[in-house]
Design a protein around this motif. Structure first.
Motif, PDB file in Angstrom:
ATOM      1  N   ASN A  66       3.855  -7.491  -4.734  1.00 35.60           N
ATOM      2  CA  ASN A  66       2.828  -6.451  -4.790  1.00 35.60           C
ATOM      3  C   ASN A  66       3.332  -5.231  -5.558  1.00 35.60           C
ATOM      4  O   ASN A  66       4.487  -4.823  -5.421  1.00 35.60           O
ATOM      5  CB  ASN A  66       2.447  -6.005  -3.373  1.00 35.60           C
ATOM      6  N   HIS A  69       1.288  -1.412  -7.276  1.00 37.16           N
ATOM      7  CA  HIS A  69       0.004  -0.767  -7.550  1.00 37.16           C
ATOM      8  C   HIS A  69      -0.234  -0.522  -9.032  1.00 37.16           C
ATOM      9  O   HIS A  69      -1.362  -0.220  -9.429  1.00 37.16           O
ATOM     10  CB  HIS A  69      -0.125   0.540  -6.760  1.00 37.16           C
ATOM     11  N   GLN A 121      -2.106  -3.844  -4.720  1.00 35.70           N
ATOM     12  CA  GLN A 121      -2.664  -3.126  -3.584  1.00 35.70           C
ATOM     13  C   GLN A 121      -1.792  -1.934  -3.214  1.00 35.70           C
ATOM     14  O   GLN A 121      -0.624  -1.847  -3.605  1.00 35.70           O
ATOM     15  CB  GLN A 121      -2.771  -4.063  -2.365  1.00 35.70           C
ATOM     16  N   ASP A 122      -2.363  -1.037  -2.441  1.00 34.59           N
ATOM     17  CA  ASP A 122      -1.571   0.017  -1.829  1.00 34.59           C
ATOM     18  C   ASP A 122      -0.534  -0.626  -0.915  1.00 34.59           C
ATOM     19  O   ASP A 122      -0.802  -1.642  -0.269  1.00 34.59           O
ATOM     20  CB  ASP A 122      -2.484   0.945  -1.025  1.00 34.59           C
ATOM     21  N   VAL A 140      -1.525  -1.507   2.636  1.00 39.38           N
ATOM     22  CA  VAL A 140      -2.411  -2.666   2.774  1.00 39.38           C
ATOM     23  C   VAL A 140      -1.612  -3.955   2.631  1.00 39.38           C
ATOM     24  O   VAL A 140      -1.694  -4.863   3.465  1.00 39.38           O
ATOM     25  CB  VAL A 140      -3.546  -2.608   1.733  1.00 39.38           C
ATOM     26  N   ALA A 141      -0.817  -4.037   1.583  1.00 38.20           N
ATOM     27  CA  ALA A 141      -0.041  -5.256   1.337  1.00 38.20           C
ATOM     28  C   ALA A 141       0.994  -5.505   2.428  1.00 38.20           C
ATOM     29  O   ALA A 141       1.365  -6.655   2.690  1.00 38.20           O
ATOM     30  CB  ALA A 141       0.646  -5.167  -0.023  1.00 38.20           C
ATOM     31  N   GLU A 160       0.731  -5.615   5.429  1.00 38.91           N
ATOM     32  CA  GLU A 160       0.208  -6.371   6.565  1.00 38.91           C
ATOM     33  C   GLU A 160       0.159  -7.880   6.321  1.00 38.91           C
ATOM     34  O   GLU A 160      -0.274  -8.629   7.200  1.00 38.91           O
ATOM     35  CB  GLU A 160      -1.180  -5.850   6.927  1.00 38.91           C
ATOM     36  N   ARG A 161       0.599  -8.323   5.159  1.00 39.48           N
ATOM     37  CA  ARG A 161       0.634  -9.761   4.915  1.00 39.48           C
ATOM     38  C   ARG A 161       1.627 -10.436   5.857  1.00 39.48           C
ATOM     39  O   ARG A 161       2.716  -9.922   6.106  1.00 39.48           O
ATOM     40  CB  ARG A 161       1.019 -10.053   3.458  1.00 39.48           C
ATOM     41  N   ARG A 215       4.026  -0.625   9.530  1.00 38.58           N
ATOM     42  CA  ARG A 215       2.913  -1.521   9.210  1.00 38.58           C
ATOM     43  C   ARG A 215       3.372  -2.945   8.886  1.00 38.58           C
ATOM     44  O   ARG A 215       2.606  -3.897   9.057  1.00 38.58           O
ATOM     45  CB  ARG A 215       2.140  -0.946   8.018  1.00 38.58           C
TER      46      ARG A 215
END
Length: 334
Positions: free
Chosen positions: A52, A54, A187-188, A191-192, A194-195, A262
């Motif tokens: 990931n 951004h 992604q931010d 957000v990423a 949480e994978r 997170r």
């Protein structure tokens, strides 16, 4: 791969070794993937990698090196790279902006970049194949640039490599990893994070220098949005507005704590430099909320631009570099 400040080329064996030592680890999230050098090495070692970043250029590199698989794309990519290499130059936005208004590339190579990029844009390739071709173009341009490795400025005198002719090569595509297909995200980080993966590898920005500003030409080349630019380096205007809390001293700790909290992975592997906003001890304290922390330290020479010295916009040397070496820490948590 492209020249890149913060590249973990020399740290790769330690990173892969740290992940390999974690029992039953099969999947890794590279949360700030950059050039995807780490993701490529982990894919080569059999891990399912989720990469990931951004920035669009970094997401493109990840789509090439992590998501694209050799068995599906190598034949088409080889044919198309040969076709693109045969195109004559045609001056356009790239030539005007980074060969005439600034001096990052020789015009003969800028014209080739324009022709090749326009051809890719017209032909509507599927995302993975397009990423392979754009990576090939980025790397070809990188081999004939005239910088110290950053696009904040160009050299006063042409770098010898800038006189060479632009030539595309097929990137190093790997077969699908033993533990599953790779994936590229843009992604931010929150957000990423949480994978669902076994291991999260974190290599956040260390200081105020934004990667977008350092590599703005690659961002514009990938997006091909032909933006307005400013300054002698002809940076994209959104370099002034696109920001990350990781590039802000007042916001860094809060942002890092949020990402650490997170992440859903069982283990964390974190790279950080002594040139960053927090000390080794402060980073250990943040990571200790997730479990036991083990630290591996490496000592390196700083990047070539730091060794040259400090200059003002007129090219006059105005200061001395405080130190020529830095320490890179690898934190293994869990």
């Amino acid at each position: 791969m492209i020249k890149y400040l913060g590249s973990k080329r020399r740290l790769i064996p330690s990173i892969v070794g740290a992940v390999a030592a974690l029992p039953e680890a099969r999947s890794v999230l590279d949360l700030f993937s950059g050039t995807s050098r780490v993701g490529l090495a982990l894919k080569a070692s059999g891990y399912r990698v989720v990469a990931n970043d951004h920035n669009a250029y970094a997401a493109t590199l990840a789509r090439c090196y992590v998501q694209a698989d050799r068995e599906r794309l190598l034949s088409d990519a080889s044919t198309l790279v040969a076709e693109l290499n045969a195109l004559p130059g045609s001056p356009g936005y790239f030539t005007e902006t980074w060969c005439e208004r600034s001096r990052f590339f020789q015009p003969k190579n800028g014209e080739r970049v324009d022709a090749i990029r326009e051809s890719i844009a017209r032909r509507g390739f599927d995302p993975e194949l397009e990423a392979v071709l754009l990576t090939s173009l980025m790397e070809a341009a990188d081999r004939v640039d005239s910088t110290t490795g950053l696009q904040m400025a160009y050299l006063k005198e042409w770098a010898p490599r800038a006189h060479q002719d632009l030539a595309l090569r097929v990137p190093e595509l790997l077969s699908r990893a033993q533990h599953g297909a790779g994936e590229a995200l843009q992604q931010d980080a929150l957000v990423a994070a949480e994978r669902e993966v076994d291991v999260a590898y974190l290599d956040p920005p260390y200081n105020q220098h934004k990667y977008l500003g350092n590599y703005h030409i690659w961002e514009s080349l990938v997006l091909w949005d032909k933006p307005e630019v400013y300054g002698r380096a002809c940076k994209r205007v959104d370099c002034r507005t696109r920001s990350s809390p990781f590039n802000s001293r007042p916001r860094f700790v809060e942002a890092m704590r949020a990402v650490i909290g997170r992440v859903r992975a069982r283990w964390l592997v974190v790279s950080f430099s002594d040139e960053g906003y927090v000390t080794r001890e402060e980073m250990e304290a943040m990571l200790a909320t997730r479990g036991e922390v083990r630290v591996i330290a490496h000592d390196y020479k700083r990047y070539v631009g730091a060794q040259i010295g400090i200059y003002n916009p007129a090219g006059e040397k105005v200061g001395r570099v405080g130190h020529l070496r830095n320490r890179e820490f690898l934190f293994v948590v869990g």
